[in-house]
Design an enzyme around this catalytic site. Structure first.
Site, mmCIF file in Angstrom:
data_model
loop_
_atom_site.group_PDB
_atom_site.id
_atom_site.type_symbol
_atom_site.label_atom_id
_atom_site.label_comp_id
_atom_site.label_asym_id
_atom_site.label_seq_id
_atom_site.Cartn_x
_atom_site.Cartn_y
_atom_site.Cartn_z
ATOM 1 N N GLU A 5 27.968 50.377 5.411
ATOM 2 C CA GLU A 5 28.004 48.931 5.181
ATOM 3 C C GLU A 5 29.173 48.440 4.358
ATOM 4 O OE1 GLU A 5 24.655 50.074 2.413
ATOM 5 O OE2 GLU A 5 26.312 51.087 3.376
ATOM 6 N N ASP B 106 23.024 52.404 3.115
ATOM 7 C CA ASP B 106 22.421 52.920 1.879
ATOM 8 C C ASP B 106 20.980 53.350 2.091
ATOM 9 O OD1 ASP B 106 24.747 52.579 0.499
ATOM 10 O OD2 ASP B 106 24.208 50.632 -0.345
ATOM 11 N N ASP C 268 18.205 52.716 0.402
ATOM 12 C CA ASP C 268 17.077 51.898 -0.046
ATOM 13 C C ASP C 268 16.590 51.002 1.095
ATOM 14 O OD1 ASP C 268 19.106 50.084 0.130
ATOM 15 O OD2 ASP C 268 19.167 49.582 -1.996
ATOM 16 N N GLU D 54 16.973 47.838 1.646
ATOM 17 C CA GLU D 54 18.007 46.938 2.173
ATOM 18 C C GLU D 54 18.904 47.695 3.150
ATOM 19 O OE1 GLU D 54 18.727 42.989 2.201
ATOM 20 O OE2 GLU D 54 17.422 43.921 0.707
ATOM 21 N N TYR E 220 23.886 57.259 -6.032
ATOM 22 C CA TYR E 220 23.516 55.885 -5.658
ATOM 23 C C TYR E 220 22.983 55.111 -6.854
ATOM 24 C CZ TYR E 220 21.874 52.074 -2.720
ATOM 25 O OH TYR E 220 21.686 50.843 -2.154
ATOM 26 N N ARG F 258 21.208 52.270 -7.139
ATOM 27 C CA ARG F 258 19.946 51.517 -7.119
ATOM 28 C C ARG F 258 18.802 52.513 -7.020
ATOM 29 N NH1 ARG F 258 22.952 47.940 -3.614
ATOM 30 N NH2 ARG F 258 23.594 46.108 -4.801
ATOM 31 N N HIS G 284 15.109 59.210 -4.812
ATOM 32 C CA HIS G 284 15.583 60.582 -4.933
ATOM 33 C C HIS G 284 16.109 61.056 -6.280
ATOM 34 C CE1 HIS G 284 15.883 59.379 -0.609
ATOM 35 N NE2 HIS G 284 15.028 60.364 -0.596
#
Length: 767
Positions: free
Chosen positions: A9, A82, A84, A86, A287, A289, A332
């Site tokens: 993204e 990603d 998550d 989203e 990551y 978030r 994770h």
């Protein structure tokens, strides 16, 4: 035909991944979401189980065409957004728009952009997780329903052009409630007593501080206490010594990173997330978030090796932390460096500082606890029942503190606490060198800064890692909350000191109330909050908002369907909206407060929200037009006093005549100004319209006239054509020709442009 197409993204992420994949992989970016709910209308089909109506924005159509062409010509398409909810939704939207089969398209995720993580993801692809997609859809649909139905109610009942949101409104409520605590707070003074002592038979006379167990409300009581201390015998009544261990903080989650970066680096929540995103996309951290404090076994081993190399094996303490938050959706791993052995990075100053913070926090979490000796000494008096207490702390082994210690919102150490205490035993006699009774005022609750607000939202279970930054940005952009600094005020306090058998008094100046980057509600924010609480108490309830988050988690786990969850919410919510629309309320009364009567005229003074914002009004006589004045920065309708309001009517001020016309200072739609005839000049941030001098006003006018003159005087003219001129504008030099303006190309130098150059620019450039 291209063998493999990988779609991520973000373009920065695409560049980093391309370094790890061979020539048979083409990596492209979707630049975030490629479609969203339709902007026209509600964007949701209420009659068809709340089915979302998605559309591709105009600015994404060219990109979608390119990705469609590339996906058709590739043997395998890998969706690598990603990990998550989203990111899962982005992958699903790509599959739908590019006509990729949901059950066969390869979905890969990795929580760090490293060679090993990407190779592992390619070797272990999965399909799109529709439970995660539906959890994201539920949040998006629910928030659209709330915003779409609440906002028109606010337009009718409070003020046009307002908007409301589910999580944002609750965040505003927290800030409004804190402000009201501050407004209603009454500061009281007490005399706090601190003594300086040493053990009488100690030849070194090592001093230590001890604080009296109580304060005195009245000066006379404090003075009497000091008087009673003259000739008093002080003795060590009790000693408590105990070894304690202080453990390192867990590795960063999104929330704790936002809080610590705010406290230690002064970064806003959105700035922290922006910098962390860049570090992640460059492959430098995992990551950003996440709700998890878990570290991978590989990271724990790397930390052990690095700690042993830097500090020795005795500092290493390999272990893992348990994630407390139930349903930690982005599960994770905690936020950590991708390569523990990499202590420093290249990059911007902000990137270097944030990386250093993440590196130290991660490595410190794998270090042994610090070992301290904590001592409490109680000092008894022979003639009075009060006791003095001294606290001491000695670090026997620094452990993780050698590398890193977590900051707190209140890092101040109280007088008489901390430090090393001299050796003493129960029954030892003590000598007091000085005993001071200092006047201390109780402090009002502090306003939230961004870090403290995130912490409170997390404690209440409101929002998730990805929502904190946009929530805070939204409430500030809507004008409901402002982030501001406040100058400290000064006050005189009294200090009584007993020394050498004599009591002396002196006045001491202390500062209080200074704030930096604290969040405060605006008047309109308070009005909107009050209206929503009165009509939509369910939406504004903290427990309700937290329970909605739990429902999203249940959807993500596949326990309930998102359609059911939305239906259960929408039916009662829509009834509340209908009831609110039918309730008669006077918009003008939503933010009007009567302050009292002007002693000069006998007319009523009110504070209210006007067309251009919060203002005070002095009513006119027999229907005549009254006086109006804008509130100063930091003043609120709810807390402004009559005296403060009357001061505001000093504007506009007449500073006297200048060339036969008055020189006026006032406040208008665009802020404070000085005016002479038809010439206006804005005041700077450091200028106060209530105190500005005539000399300074004249200086601002001169500067304004010089700028106007410069703006109307051409930088260049051309003999070939008088209509062709180059002028100076707000955004730099530009060409004005026959009533139209043309921007100069980047790098064009005004002095070297010829008439022919200008003709070419006019012909090719959009006006």
């Amino acid at each position: 035909m291209q063998e493999n197409l990988v779609i991520v993204e973000s373009p920065a992420k695409a560049k980093t991944i391309e370094r790890f994949l061979g020539k048979e992989y083409m990596v492209k970016s979707s630049f975030g979401h490629i479609r969203d709910l339709a902007k026209k209308g509600l964007g949701i089909d209420l009659d068809n189980e709340f089915e979302p109506l998605y559309e591709i924005p105009d600015d994404k159509r060219k990109l979608v065409d390119e990705l469609t062409r590339l996906s058709r010509s590739a043997k395998t398409v890998w969706l690598a957004s990603d990990e998550d909810r989203e990111g899962e939704a982005i992958a699903w939207h790509l599959a739908k728009v590019l006509n990729l089969p949901i059950d066969r398209t390869k979905r890969i995720v990795f929580h760090e952009i490293t060679q090993r993580a990407i190779v592992n993801a390619i070797e272990n692809p999965r399909t799109i997780d529709m439970n995660l997609v539906n959890a994201q859809q539920a949040r998006r649909v629910l928030d659209r329903l709330v915003g779409f139905e609440l906002s028109p109610v606010l337009w009718k009942k409070v003020r046009p052009a307002l908007s409301a949101g589910r999580v944002q409104s609750v965040a505003v409520r927290l800030i409004v409630e804190r402000e009201r605590e501050i407004i209603s707070f009454k500061s009281t003074a007490t005399y706090r007593v601190v003594g300086q002592f040493y053990v009488t038979n100690d030849p070194s006379k090592t001093l230590f501080k001890a604080t009296l167990s109580r304060g005195f409300e009245k000066r006379e009581e404090a003075e009497q206490f000091l008087h009673d201390c003259i000739g008093e015998e002080f003795v060590v009544g009790k000693i408590e010594e105990k070894p304690v261990q202080r453990y390192a903080a867990a590795p960063f989650t999104t929330s704790t990173l936002q809080q610590e970066a705010g406290r230690k680096l002064g970064m806003s929540v959105s700035q922290t997330m922006s910098v962390a995103q860049r570090l992640y996309e460059q492959g430098l951290i995992t990551y950003m978030r996440t709700d998890s404090v878990n570290l991978s076994q590989m990271a724990i081993t790397q930390c052990k090796n690095e700690i042993t190399r830097l500090f020795g094996a005795k500092y290493s303490y390999p272990h893992n932390y348990k994630t407390k938050s139930k349903g930690a959706q982005e599960a994770h791993e905690a936020i950590r460096p991708s390569y523990i052995e990499r202590h420093e990075i290249d990059g911007t100053a902000a990137e270097k500082r944030l990386y250093d913070l993440i590196w130290k926090r991660t490595v410190a979490s794998q270090m042994v606890p610090a070992e301290l000796d904590r001592t409490q000494i109680v000092v008894d008096m022979k003639r009075r029942s009060e006791q003095f207490t001294a606290m001491g702390e000695v670090v026997r082994f620094d452990g993780f503190m050698r590398l890193y210690s977590e900051a707190t919102d209140e890092d101040a150490v109280q007088e008489g606490e901390g430090g090393i205490l001299p050796k003493m035993a129960v029954g030892d006699m003590l000598t007091a060198t000085t005993i001071t009774a200092a006047e201390r005022y109780t402090q009002a609750p502090t306003r939230y800064n961004e870090a403290a607000l995130v912490k409170r939202l997390e404690e209440l279970g409101i929002g998730r890692p990805s929502t904190y930054a946009p929530t805070i940005t939204t409430i500030m952009n809507r004008g409901y909350v402002v982030k501001q600094n406040r100058d400290g005020q000064k006050r005189q306090t009294e200090q009584l000191t007993l020394s050498n058998g004599k009591i002396t008094a002196k006045m001491v100046t202390e500062s209080y109330g200074k704030e930096k980057s604290r969040l405060a509600p605006t008047d309109i924010g308070m009005v909107v909050n009050d209206y929503l609480e009165s009509q939509f108490s369910t939406i504004m309830d903290y427990h309700f908002t937290a329970n909605v988050e739990k429902e999203f988690d249940r959807i993500a786990e596949g326990e309930i369907t998102w359609h059911t969850m939305i239906n259960d919410f929408y039916a009662p919510f829509h009834q509340l909206v209908d009831a609110a629309v039918g309730t008669q309320t006077d918009r003008s009364q939503n933010a009007t407060r009567v302050l009292g009567v002007d002693p000069k005229t006998g007319f009523t003074v009110k504070a209210r929200i006007g067309r251009y914002g919060p203002m005070v009004e002095l009513e006119g006589k027999d229907g005549e037009k009254g006086q109006f004045a804008s509130l100063k920065k930091g003043q609120l309708i709810e807390s402004i006093t009559l005296e403060e309001a009357l001061e505001l009517f000093a504007l506009p001020r007449n500073l006297g005549d200048m060339d036969g016309e008055p020189l006026m200072v006032g406040v208008g739609k665009f802020g404070p100004y000085v005016r002479h005839g038809k010439t206006f000049a804005s005041l700077t941030k450091s200028d106060d319209p209530y105190t500005i001098t005539r000399e300074r006003a004249e200086e601002l006018l001169r500067e304004s006239r010089e700028k106007q003159k410069a703006a109307t005087t051409p930088l260049r003219t051309f003999s070939e054509d008088a209509a062709m001129v180059i002028k100076s504008g707000v955004y730099g030099p530009y060409i004005a020709y026959n009533g139209k303006n043309y921007r100069l190309p980047k790098g064009a130098k005004v002095d070297s442009l010829t008439y022919t150059d200008c003709q070419r620019i006019v012909a090719k450039t959009k006006k």
